[in-house]
Design an enzyme around this catalytic site. Structure first.
Site, short mmCIF file in Angstrom:
data_model
loop_
_atom_site.label_atom_id
_atom_site.label_comp_id
_atom_site.label_asym_id
_atom_site.label_seq_id
_atom_site.Cartn_x
_atom_site.Cartn_y
_atom_site.Cartn_z
N HIS A 9 -5.57 -9.01 -2.27
CA HIS A 9 -5.84 -9.34 -0.87
C HIS A 9 -7.03 -10.30 -0.77
CE1 HIS A 9 -4.06 -5.29 -1.06
NE2 HIS A 9 -3.48 -5.58 0.08
N TYR A 69 -9.33 -10.20 1.38
CA TYR A 69 -10.57 -9.47 1.69
C TYR A 69 -11.22 -8.86 0.44
CZ TYR A 69 -7.57 -5.25 1.73
OH TYR A 69 -6.69 -4.26 1.41
N GLU A 70 -10.51 -8.85 -0.69
CA GLU A 70 -11.12 -8.35 -1.92
C GLU A 70 -12.11 -9.34 -2.51
OE1 GLU A 70 -8.33 -6.05 -4.65
OE2 GLU A 70 -6.89 -6.99 -3.27
N ALA A 76 2.48 -2.53 4.13
CA ALA A 76 2.25 -1.59 5.22
C ALA A 76 1.67 -2.35 6.39
CB ALA A 76 1.30 -0.48 4.77
N HIS A 122 -7.51 3.50 6.61
CA HIS A 122 -6.68 3.19 5.44
C HIS A 122 -6.02 4.47 4.91
CE1 HIS A 122 -5.23 0.83 2.09
NE2 HIS A 122 -5.73 1.69 1.24
N HIS A 129 -2.96 0.86 -4.91
CA HIS A 129 -2.42 -0.26 -5.67
C HIS A 129 -2.73 -0.03 -7.15
CE1 HIS A 129 -1.53 -2.96 -2.18
NE2 HIS A 129 -2.40 -2.14 -1.62
N MET A 153 -2.35 -7.53 6.38
CA MET A 153 -3.41 -8.28 5.69
C MET A 153 -2.92 -8.91 4.38
SD MET A 153 -6.42 -5.44 6.27
CE MET A 153 -6.62 -4.66 7.87
N SER A 154 -1.63 -9.16 4.27
CA SER A 154 -1.09 -9.71 3.02
C SER A 154 0.21 -10.45 3.32
CB SER A 154 -0.87 -8.59 2.00
OG SER A 154 0.02 -7.61 2.52
N ASN A 191 1.48 2.61 11.50
CA ASN A 191 0.72 2.94 12.71
C ASN A 191 1.05 1.94 13.80
OD1 ASN A 191 -1.22 1.31 10.69
ND2 ASN A 191 -1.65 0.67 12.79
N SER A 208 0.82 -1.22 0.00
CA SER A 208 0.00 0.00 0.00
C SER A 208 0.85 1.27 0.00
CB SER A 208 -0.91 0.02 1.22
OG SER A 208 -1.84 -1.04 1.17
#
Length: 274
Positions: free
Chosen positions: A84, A86-87, A114, A249, A62, A213-214, A237, A31
């Site tokens: 991802h 979640y996509e 990230a 995000h 992306h 998440m990846s 973060n 990201s």
């Protein structure tokens, strides 16, 4: 279509576009990091949307391109954007991109992303050089996807998922450019929501340093293929509950943009040293 045939079709298409360019090093840019790459010579851009059977990036930050080129004699391919769970993709579909890189010639893969940090020695703006991971996605891209010997054995060792030599070179490079970095453990979650404070505390007790998440699905596919992997987690973060402000995000993209200069400097060294 069987995945091997699907990948061969994609590789054939890409080879025609690049005139059979054979990259040695691949970079998956996470990201906000898609533009943080050194200027490449002989650059060719192949949008994901044009590649037969390739997945498409849908997340802001992306761009969705394969970028081919040379940097000081090293042949590079950059995935400017990833995919991802979640996509809504099936987990086994994540093997397509990495296996395509393998068939194009990639021997070493830099996987960036990230992340949120659970280690106060890894504040926003720092880099976690991955030494191991925990797969908390409760899924694996190789399930039902491991019977093609061209991509390696079904059962393979992960005692060194992240290459020790590349980690050593990276930490030295970070010191040289003044980028705060240390080794740590990545825990992969599905997303798309950020984690709860209780989850973050649990992950800390498990020994995780950063959460994202990846990364892990790509690493598993690469290691099965015999590709050496370097994991680079850019901290955007602190984990939920460690700081009192809510996560977003937009913050991830904003902090990734801030990290672009140092990340680009790091790539300039690694593309040559690795």
């Amino acid at each position: 279509m069987p995945q091997l045939a699907q990948i061969k079709k994609a590789v054939s298409f890409i080879n025609k576009k690049t005139k059979n360019f054979k990259p040695q090093i691949g970079l998956i840019a996470g990201s906000g990091l898609g533009w943080a790459i050194p200027p490449l010579e002989k650059k060719v851009i192949v949008p994901y949307t044009t590649i037969p059977g390739f997945l498409q990036s849908t997340v802001p930050g992306h761009a969705g391109n394969l970028i081919f080129g040379e940097y000081k004699g090293t042949k590079i391919v950059v995935m400017q954007g990833r995919f991802h769970f979640y996509e809504g993709y099936q987990m086994k579909e994540f093997a397509i991109s990495v296996r395509t890189l393998k068939m194009l010639g990639v021997e070493k893969l830099l996987v960036s992303g990230a992340v949120g940090s659970m280690d106060k020695q890894l504040p926003p703006g720092s880099l976690c050089v991955l030494k191991d991971h925990i797969n908390f996605m409760c899924n694996n891209p190789l399930i039902g996807n491991s019977r093609e010997p061209e991509f390696g054995p079904m059962f393979f060792d992960l005692s060194e998922a992240y290459d020790k030599t590349m980690r050593k070179v990276t930490l030295a490079a970070c010191k040289k450019i003044g980028l705060k970095a240390k080794e740590g453990v990545y825990i992969a979650v599905t997303g798309p929501n950020f984690e709860t404070p209780s989850e973050i505390q649990m992950f800390k007790k498990w020994g995780a340093s950063v959460v994202g998440m990846s990364v892990v699905p790509e690493v598993l596919v690469a290691r099965q293929c015999g590709i050496k992997v370097l994991g680079l987690a850019v901290v955007t973060n602190m984990g939920c509950g460690i700081e009192k402000k809510p996560l977003s995000h937009e913050q991830t993209i904003r902090e990734s943009k801030k990290a672009e200069i140092n990340f680009k400097k790091l790539m300039e060294i690694l593309f040559v040293k690795l």
